[in-house]
Design a protein around this motif. Structure first.
Motif, mmCIF file in Angstrom:
data_model
loop_
_atom_site.group_PDB
_atom_site.id
_atom_site.type_symbol
_atom_site.label_atom_id
_atom_site.label_comp_id
_atom_site.label_asym_id
_atom_site.label_seq_id
_atom_site.Cartn_x
_atom_site.Cartn_y
_atom_site.Cartn_z
ATOM 1 N N VAL A 191 0.843 -1.192 0.000
ATOM 2 C CA VAL A 191 0.000 0.000 0.000
ATOM 3 C C VAL A 191 0.881 1.246 0.000
ATOM 4 C CG1 VAL A 191 -1.653 1.329 1.396
ATOM 5 C CG2 VAL A 191 -1.936 -1.142 1.139
ATOM 6 N N ILE A 192 0.425 2.281 -0.720
ATOM 7 C CA ILE A 192 1.046 3.606 -0.683
ATOM 8 C C ILE A 192 0.115 4.557 0.053
ATOM 9 C CG2 ILE A 192 1.838 5.596 -2.040
ATOM 10 C CD1 ILE A 192 2.195 3.647 -4.413
ATOM 11 N N ILE A 193 0.659 5.346 0.970
ATOM 12 C CA ILE A 193 -0.057 6.465 1.585
ATOM 13 C C ILE A 193 0.679 7.729 1.168
ATOM 14 C CG2 ILE A 193 -0.970 7.466 3.711
ATOM 15 C CD1 ILE A 193 -1.882 4.586 3.199
ATOM 16 N N LEU A 194 -0.038 8.694 0.575
ATOM 17 C CA LEU A 194 0.657 9.904 0.135
ATOM 18 C C LEU A 194 -0.208 11.143 0.328
ATOM 19 C CD1 LEU A 194 -0.688 10.767 -2.782
ATOM 20 C CD2 LEU A 194 0.891 9.081 -3.688
ATOM 21 N N ARG A 195 0.456 12.278 0.259
ATOM 22 C CA ARG A 195 -0.203 13.577 0.303
ATOM 23 C C ARG A 195 -0.354 14.038 -1.152
ATOM 24 N NH1 ARG A 195 -2.472 15.768 4.793
ATOM 25 N NH2 ARG A 195 -0.596 15.311 6.003
ATOM 26 N N ASP A 196 -1.599 14.236 -1.609
ATOM 27 C CA ASP A 196 -1.795 14.590 -3.007
ATOM 28 C C ASP A 196 -1.555 16.087 -3.235
ATOM 29 O OD1 ASP A 196 -4.111 16.000 -2.337
ATOM 30 O OD2 ASP A 196 -5.479 14.457 -3.073
ATOM 31 N N LYS A 197 -1.737 16.540 -4.472
ATOM 32 C CA LYS A 197 -1.400 17.924 -4.816
ATOM 33 C C LYS A 197 -2.306 18.929 -4.123
ATOM 34 C CE LYS A 197 -4.120 17.886 -9.126
ATOM 35 N NZ LYS A 197 -5.129 18.854 -8.670
ATOM 36 N N ASP A 198 -3.501 18.475 -3.650
ATOM 37 C CA ASP A 198 -4.416 19.352 -2.927
ATOM 38 C C ASP A 198 -4.240 19.271 -1.412
ATOM 39 O OD1 ASP A 198 -5.654 20.254 -5.293
ATOM 40 O OD2 ASP A 198 -6.845 18.416 -5.373
ATOM 41 N N GLY A 199 -3.260 18.480 -0.961
ATOM 42 C CA GLY A 199 -2.983 18.383 0.466
ATOM 43 C C GLY A 199 -3.750 17.308 1.191
ATOM 44 N N ALA A 200 -4.538 16.495 0.459
ATOM 45 C CA ALA A 200 -5.317 15.434 1.097
ATOM 46 C C ALA A 200 -4.494 14.152 1.182
ATOM 47 C CB ALA A 200 -6.596 15.182 0.311
ATOM 48 N N LEU A 201 -4.770 13.341 2.225
ATOM 49 C CA LEU A 201 -4.149 12.025 2.332
ATOM 50 C C LEU A 201 -4.886 11.047 1.420
ATOM 51 C CD1 LEU A 201 -3.580 11.677 6.179
ATOM 52 C CD2 LEU A 201 -1.801 11.876 4.426
ATOM 53 N N ARG A 202 -4.114 10.241 0.704
ATOM 54 C CA ARG A 202 -4.690 9.217 -0.162
ATOM 55 C C ARG A 202 -4.009 7.881 0.114
ATOM 56 N NH1 ARG A 202 -7.719 10.460 -4.784
ATOM 57 N NH2 ARG A 202 -7.954 12.702 -5.215
ATOM 58 N N GLY A 203 -4.769 6.818 -0.058
ATOM 59 C CA GLY A 203 -4.222 5.474 0.005
ATOM 60 C C GLY A 203 -4.517 4.754 -1.293
ATOM 61 N N MET A 204 -3.554 3.957 -1.757
ATOM 62 C CA MET A 204 -3.757 3.235 -3.012
ATOM 63 C C MET A 204 -2.847 2.016 -3.053
ATOM 64 S SD MET A 204 -1.946 6.050 -5.507
ATOM 65 C CE MET A 204 -2.803 7.383 -4.654
ATOM 66 N N SER A 205 -3.175 1.107 -3.965
ATOM 67 C CA SER A 205 -2.342 -0.070 -4.170
ATOM 68 C C SER A 205 -0.954 0.344 -4.618
ATOM 69 C CB SER A 205 -2.983 -0.973 -5.224
ATOM 70 O OG SER A 205 -2.088 -2.005 -5.617
ATOM 71 N N ASN A 206 0.034 -0.375 -4.134
ATOM 72 C CA ASN A 206 1.427 -0.134 -4.514
ATOM 73 C C ASN A 206 1.874 -1.140 -5.578
ATOM 74 O OD1 ASN A 206 3.980 0.991 -4.504
ATOM 75 N ND2 ASN A 206 4.656 -0.054 -2.653
ATOM 76 N N VAL A 207 0.945 -1.501 -6.470
ATOM 77 C CA VAL A 207 1.228 -2.490 -7.512
ATOM 78 C C VAL A 207 0.802 -1.929 -8.864
ATOM 79 C CG1 VAL A 207 0.771 -4.821 -8.357
ATOM 80 C CG2 VAL A 207 0.916 -4.402 -5.897
ATOM 81 N N CYS A 208 1.704 -1.959 -9.828
ATOM 82 C CA CYS A 208 1.418 -1.421 -11.161
ATOM 83 C C CYS A 208 0.302 -2.216 -11.843
ATOM 84 C CB CYS A 208 2.685 -1.460 -12.007
ATOM 85 S SG CYS A 208 2.485 -0.713 -13.650
ATOM 86 N N ARG A 209 -0.528 -1.509 -12.619
ATOM 87 C CA ARG A 209 -1.647 -2.131 -13.324
ATOM 88 C C ARG A 209 -1.222 -2.781 -14.632
ATOM 89 N NH1 ARG A 209 -5.423 -3.345 -10.207
ATOM 90 N NH2 ARG A 209 -7.167 -2.907 -11.623
ATOM 91 N N HIS A 210 0.077 -2.837 -14.895
ATOM 92 C CA HIS A 210 0.579 -3.444 -16.126
ATOM 93 C C HIS A 210 1.020 -4.881 -15.856
ATOM 94 C CE1 HIS A 210 4.116 -3.661 -19.175
ATOM 95 N NE2 HIS A 210 3.018 -4.121 -19.752
ATOM 96 N N ARG A 211 2.253 -5.051 -15.409
ATOM 97 C CA ARG A 211 2.766 -6.396 -15.151
ATOM 98 C C ARG A 211 2.961 -6.652 -13.661
ATOM 99 N NH1 ARG A 211 6.153 -7.999 -19.380
ATOM 100 N NH2 ARG A 211 6.990 -9.633 -18.025
#
Length: 380
Positions: A78-98
């Protein structure tokens, strides 16, 4: 019983449920099997860590757009990051390709670039670009994004879950705020964050935090002498957390309200709270500083630990804050070394053939409530 009858052996969950079915004044420590069984450890990952809110540390660890940290939840990167608007986001840390993992550790990025084929994602997880994909007629960039993961800022803590149906932390943990809201945890500032791995079961370390019964002996070289077991209070806990508290003396100034603070009154100025938010966020909170542990199990016999801490806002503004914090940090590091020795010895004992769970002290009520919480979730 006839010769054809057989006795079905109890599973670790059977043993645990029997263990917590008695009144607290008859309680014993949890059965050895719930610490040492690989099958029980796997069940905890599936039914606790994949479903509950976990902590990734403090929100101030990610102050700027593009700041990120990575973690694993029940084996899910999992990735937790601060987006360009300053909000916290969580997302998969796995590429959607391979399906390569994308980011490692902590850092700052303007975009998320796969290290395998350079597919590039915006900070909101949408796909920005993918080299040499124009000839694939089935490829549609606008329909590709990293799967989202729920993230909430709860009183300054980054709370993360894979469970889309988990109640919001603010609702689930409202009694924490009712109990210690006067200290305004969100205003505290983290000043250190470290990680380590110990050779013990995650529950052994959690239980070690939940009771201060061990302080006079395990911590005889550091804080043990400042603790009076007869003045310690271990009330009944709440459905999502347990707690106890200690009235501190003047030995460590940073554990008390800052002299300039006129908001805190009476005992509020010297109470140290020990909060155990299920399953694995452990917080020591004083009027002056805090420290915490976030636990991730690594099989039955190891635990990965996020360890951090910092100071309240008024102590951060003190001209001598740095020296006060250095003193406390050195003390906490020594306390951790003592705890490591104790909890690793406990796991060694749990694996011994002649060992068995003993009766609990009245100062170990939180441990019993923790066992009840686990029993209610594993096997669902």
């Amino acid at each position: 019983m006839t010769r054809h009858d057989t006795i079905t052996p109890m599973t670790p969950l059977d043993e645990l449920r029997a263990n917590v079915a008695v009144p607290f004044n008859q309680a014993r420590a949890m059965p050895k099997s719930v610490y040492t069984s690989p099958e029980f450890a796997e069940a905890e990952v599936r039914q606790i860590f994949a479903k509950e809110w976990l902590c990734a540390g403090r929100a101030e660890a990610l102050p700027n757009p593009g700041d990120y940290l990575t973690m694993q939840i029940a084996g899910e990167p999992v990735i937790i990051l601060r987006d360009k608007d300053g909000a916290l986001r969580g997302m998969s840390n796995v590429c959607r390709h391979r399906m390569s993992t994308l980011l490692e550790g902590r850092g700052n990025v303007r975009s998320i670039v796969c290290p395998y084929h350079a597919w590039t994602y915006n900070l909101d997880g949408t796909l920005r670009g993918a080299p040499a994909m124009g000839l694939n007629e089935g490829f549609c960039k606008d329909k590709i994004a990293l799967p989202t993961v729920r993230v909430e800022n709860w009183l300054g803590w980054i709370m993360v879950t894979l469970n889309p149906d988990a109640p919001d932390p603010a609702e689930q943990l409202k009694d924490v705020e009712n109990l210690v809201g006067y200290l305004d945890m969100a205003s505290y500032r983290e000043t250190f964050r470290e990680e380590f791995r110990w050779a013990t079961n995650w529950k052994v370390l959690a239980e070690n935090f939940m009771e201060s019964y061990h302080l006079p002996v395990c911590h005889s070289g550091t804080i043990g002498g400042s603790v009076d077991l007869m003045k310690m209070t271990c009330p009944e806990g709440f459905p999502s957390f347990n707690y106890h508290y200690i009235m501190k003396n003047d030995t460590i100034p940073l554990s008390l309200a800052h002299p300039s603070n006129t908001t805190l009154q009476g005992d509020q100025r010297r109470i140290t709270w020990l909060l155990s938010v299920y399953p694995a966020l452990l917080i020591t909170l004083t009027p002056g500083y805090f420290w915490y542990l976030c636990l991730t199990p690594d099989g039955p016999g190891h635990v990965n630990v996020l360890y951090g801490g910092g100071m309240s806002a008024d102590w951060c503004a003190d001209p001598d804050a740095e020296s006060h914090l250095a003193t406390v940090k050195a003390l906490l590091d020594d306390v951790n070394i003592e705890d490591k020795g104790c909890v690793e010895k406990v796991y060694q004992g749990l694996c011994a053939g002649l060992s068995g769970p003993g009766a609990l002290s009245h100062l170990e009520r939180p441990n019993f409530e923790f066992a009840q919480w686990i029993a209610a979730r594993v096997g669902q």
